[in-house]
Design an enzyme around this catalytic site. Structure first.
Site, PDB file in Angstrom:
ATOM      1  N   HIS B 121       0.870  -1.175   0.000  1.00 12.86           N
ATOM      2  CA  HIS B 121       0.000   0.000   0.000  1.00 12.86           C
ATOM      3  C   HIS B 121       0.913   1.233   0.000  1.00 12.86           C
ATOM      4  O   HIS B 121       2.029   1.176   0.504  1.00 12.86           O
ATOM      5  CB  HIS B 121      -0.828  -0.048   1.289  1.00 12.86           C
ATOM      6  CG  HIS B 121      -1.895   0.987   1.419  1.00 12.86           C
ATOM      7  ND1 HIS B 121      -1.631   2.271   1.809  1.00 12.86           N
ATOM      8  CD2 HIS B 121      -3.242   0.914   1.238  1.00 12.86           C
ATOM      9  CE1 HIS B 121      -2.773   2.954   1.860  1.00 12.86           C
ATOM     10  NE2 HIS B 121      -3.765   2.153   1.523  1.00 12.86           N
ATOM     11  N   ASP B 198       3.151  -4.102   8.229  1.00  7.52           N
ATOM     12  CA  ASP B 198       1.922  -3.343   8.017  1.00  7.52           C
ATOM     13  C   ASP B 198       0.757  -4.322   8.196  1.00  7.52           C
ATOM     14  O   ASP B 198       0.484  -5.133   7.320  1.00  7.52           O
ATOM     15  CB  ASP B 198       1.937  -2.741   6.611  1.00  7.52           C
ATOM     16  CG  ASP B 198       0.581  -2.177   6.194  1.00  7.52           C
ATOM     17  OD1 ASP B 198      -0.369  -2.206   7.012  1.00  7.52           O
ATOM     18  OD2 ASP B 198       0.458  -1.721   5.042  1.00  7.52           O
ATOM     19  N   GLN B 201      -4.525  -4.722   7.208  1.00  6.51           N
ATOM     20  CA  GLN B 201      -5.545  -5.651   6.699  1.00  6.51           C
ATOM     21  C   GLN B 201      -5.524  -6.981   7.450  1.00  6.51           C
ATOM     22  O   GLN B 201      -6.288  -7.881   7.106  1.00  6.51           O
ATOM     23  CB  GLN B 201      -5.329  -5.911   5.203  1.00  6.51           C
ATOM     24  CG  GLN B 201      -5.480  -4.682   4.331  1.00  6.51           C
ATOM     25  CD  GLN B 201      -6.921  -4.162   4.277  1.00  6.51           C
ATOM     26  OE1 GLN B 201      -7.875  -4.864   4.633  1.00  6.51           O
ATOM     27  NE2 GLN B 201      -7.090  -2.931   3.842  1.00  6.51           N
ATOM     28  N   LYS B 224     -10.520  -0.049  10.579  1.00  5.89           N
ATOM     29  CA  LYS B 224     -10.773  -1.214   9.735  1.00  5.89           C
ATOM     30  C   LYS B 224     -11.215  -2.415  10.567  1.00  5.89           C
ATOM     31  O   LYS B 224     -11.505  -3.476  10.037  1.00  5.89           O
ATOM     32  CB  LYS B 224      -9.516  -1.574   8.944  1.00  5.89           C
ATOM     33  CG  LYS B 224      -9.159  -0.550   7.867  1.00  5.89           C
ATOM     34  CD  LYS B 224      -8.038  -1.067   7.004  1.00  5.89           C
ATOM     35  CE  LYS B 224      -7.292   0.037   6.287  1.00  5.89           C
ATOM     36  NZ  LYS B 224      -8.039   0.637   5.197  1.00  5.89           N
ATOM     37  N   CYS B 364      -4.887   2.581  -3.612  1.00  2.32           N
ATOM     38  CA  CYS B 364      -3.656   3.090  -2.990  1.00  2.32           C
ATOM     39  C   CYS B 364      -2.498   2.131  -3.193  1.00  2.32           C
ATOM     40  O   CYS B 364      -1.685   1.915  -2.290  1.00  2.32           O
ATOM     41  CB  CYS B 364      -3.851   3.364  -1.501  1.00  2.32           C
ATOM     42  SG  CYS B 364      -5.076   4.627  -1.186  1.00  2.32           S
TER      43      CYS B 364
END
Lengths: 145, 409
Positions: B121, B198, B201, B224, B364
């Site tokens: 991302h 990261d 998600q 999220k 993104c």
């Protein structure tokens, strides 16, 4: 499905321009080149024009994007050819007003462009329709690369 | 599959969009919020609102307890050793920038390497691009396999003894790929590099265990995972955080302030300059309670099943291309696709007219779009409140889209 509202957006004139775009390509010997993109969605346009004096002699575009953005670019290049830069700028302003749902100057012949009036009801898609026009305005105002 | 009753906790889902019951398939962009989270925010502002870590008064104590209580919930949620390793931040982007600026500037020199992948991302690309420019370090990309996964061979080929930082997403927001973070961390450590994850998600969808992963930094966002916007978490190993200078300076993060010199508070507060995101943290704590009551393992299972069902039904549509790993067991609960030559924006508009919310665009991830050789895609992403009925509505909507554009073409 709300087909009526969709039909207002995807009129056959628009789909014709999308399927068979006018003035697709790169103008050899053009003296104005503009690249513009819509960073939120990834639409890109590469516009080449030949402006002699204050007349837009010719214009072509390359690009990637949705039906609305590509059809709009096709119509735009078709309509500005042979116009003065002042007329072309005026047309861009009228188109911008149409996207904002404003009352339009009836003396201006919108031709195929009228088909894009439905886009005003889809706020997320207005930027798609105006991308090529912004590129053209930028090119004419002398900010070419 | 989880019970369909879970939907009832999410008031926003109970509405019509363009004359159709809403089907929300854009949770990878942001999830909806259960009533438990909305009420926690409401309760905090109605009853407990105050600044933290300073007042002697009762409200100040309540707000501090709520805020620090949320930190403990996060610690448990990712199995960190200590709450000193949990720093509240605005979101994943701020957290990754903090690692790049706070750790990177002090530890990366000219000629060193920073390693990321082609699927990242933008928030896990640009902080490293900037760091590489500032320090003269080399930014390297691990190439992807054809199905959008990472192979450990290529990871081994790319990471060298010059590598100082490896930063990789746990779950891809476009391909749905779940990356072997634990194995990559081991390889990074063998070369003396630190591993930054990261987890934007991943945190909403699967059980995180930072001790098992052995990663050095890990970042995720509250919004999220059923929490509010504007709150996120940076996890870092205590010794690394202790050695790092703060990135933001001001109130709340100081110990003593003199005219020309100041000292910092201990961890985690030295990284939390200014009045912290109190309500956001409390809302995130409520979201964690909610998710844990259902169980992260059950949520992950639910999403695998939904993605599998969606891939099966969607692949029956002629001309529909699905990106990413074909094995539903290897991917998270999202399906990125294109439908013939209908542009994803046009797909998303027709679906919206049918009450179905999907994402269209580059997500993104422009370098990944280039790798996929397309300028844009459409994405349906699932969460615990989605059902097979939602997938059926999507498939029906896609068939309608196809017919609609066949007619007008």
């Amino acid at each position: 499905m709300s087909t009526n509202k969709l039909d207002q957006l995807y009129r056959s004139v628009i789909m014709d321009h999308y399927k068979n775009p006018k003035n697709k390509g790169i103008l050899e010997g053009g003296n104005v080149t503009i690249d513009m993109n819509n960073p939120t969605c990834g639409d890109v346009i590469h516009l080449t024009m030949n402006v002699e004096g204050d007349i837009v002699k010719d214009a072509k575009f390359e690009g990637e994007g949705c039906s609305i953005s590509m059809a709009s670019a096709s119509m735009m290049t078709q309509m500005i050819k042979g116009k003065t830069t002042e007329e072309a700028t005026k047309l861009a302003q009228t188109f911008s007003d149409m996207m904002l749902g404003k009352d339009l100057d009836e003396s201006i012949d919108l031709d195929d462009l009228e088909a894009l009036s439905g886009v005003a009801q889809f706020p997320a898609r207005i930027k798609c329709a105006t991308l090529s026009w912004k590129a053209m305005e930028k090119g004419i105002s002398g900010e070419s690369q | 599959m989880l019970s369909k009753d879970i939907r009832n906790h999410f008031p926003i889902l109970d509405q019509e969009i363009n004359g159709h019951p809403l089907v929300y398939l854009d949770s990878a962009a942001t999830s909806q919020k259960p009533i438990q989270v909305i009420e926690a925010l409401d309760r905090y502002y109605r009853l407990d609102n105050s600044n933290v870590h300073r007042g002697v008064h009762t409200l100040g104590n309540r707000a501090t307890d709520g805020y620090e209580g949320a930190r403990e919930k996060v610690r448990k949620f990712i199995n960190a050793k200590s709450t000193q390793e949990i720093i509240f931040m605005r979101g994943t982007t701020t957290a990754l920038n903090t690692v790049a600026q706070g750790y990177g500037r002090a530890n990366v020199a000219e000629g060193d390497e920073i390693v990321i992948t082609h699927m990242e991302h933008h928030s896990n690309i640009i902080p490293w691009q900037q760091l590489a420019k500032e320090t003269g370090a080399v930014l390297k990309y691990i190439d992807l396999e054809e199905d959008g996964t990472l192979s450990l061979e290529k990871v081994r080929e790319t990471i060298t003894n010059r590598t100082k930082i490896v930063s990789i997403m746990y779950v891809s927001n476009v391909l749905g790929t779940m990356n072997p973070i634990k194995e990559i961390t081991k390889i990074a450590h063998e070369h003396g590099a630190i591993m930054c994850v990261d987890a934007a998600q991943a945190a909403p969808h699967l059980k995180l265990d930072v001790q098992k992963l052995d990663c050095d930094f890990l970042a995720f966002s509250g919004h999220k995972m059923c929490g509010p916007t504007g709150i996120g978490v940076l996890y870092g190993k205590k010794d690394l955080l202790n050695a790092m200078e703060p990135v933001e300076f001001g109130g709340e993060m100081i110990d003593f302030v003199g005219l020309y010199e100041s000292t910092w508070k201990e961890l985690p507060w030295k990284f939390e300059g200014g009045t912290p995101i109190i309500a956001g943290a409390i809302g995130l704590g409520a979201a964690i309670d909610f998710l844990e009551e259902i169980g992260l393992d059950a949520i992950e299972q639910h999403e695998h099943e939904l993605a599998g069902y969606a891939m099966e039904k969607m692949s029956e549509i002629d001309g529909l291309t699905i990106y990413g790993p074909t094995d539903p067991g290897k991917r998270a609960g999202l399906v990125t696709f294109n439908l013939n030559d209908v542009h994803p924006h046009d797909v998303a508009t027709v679906l919206d007219m049918n009450g179905i919310a999907v994402r269209a665009g580059h997500h993104c991830a422009q370098p990944l779009m280039k790798w996929l050789e397309c300028s844009a895609t459409a994405r349906a992403s699932f969460y615990l409140y989605n059902t097979t009925d939602d997938v059926d509505r999507l498939v029906e909507g896609l068939r309608t889209t196809k017919e609609y554009f066949n007619d007008v073409y």
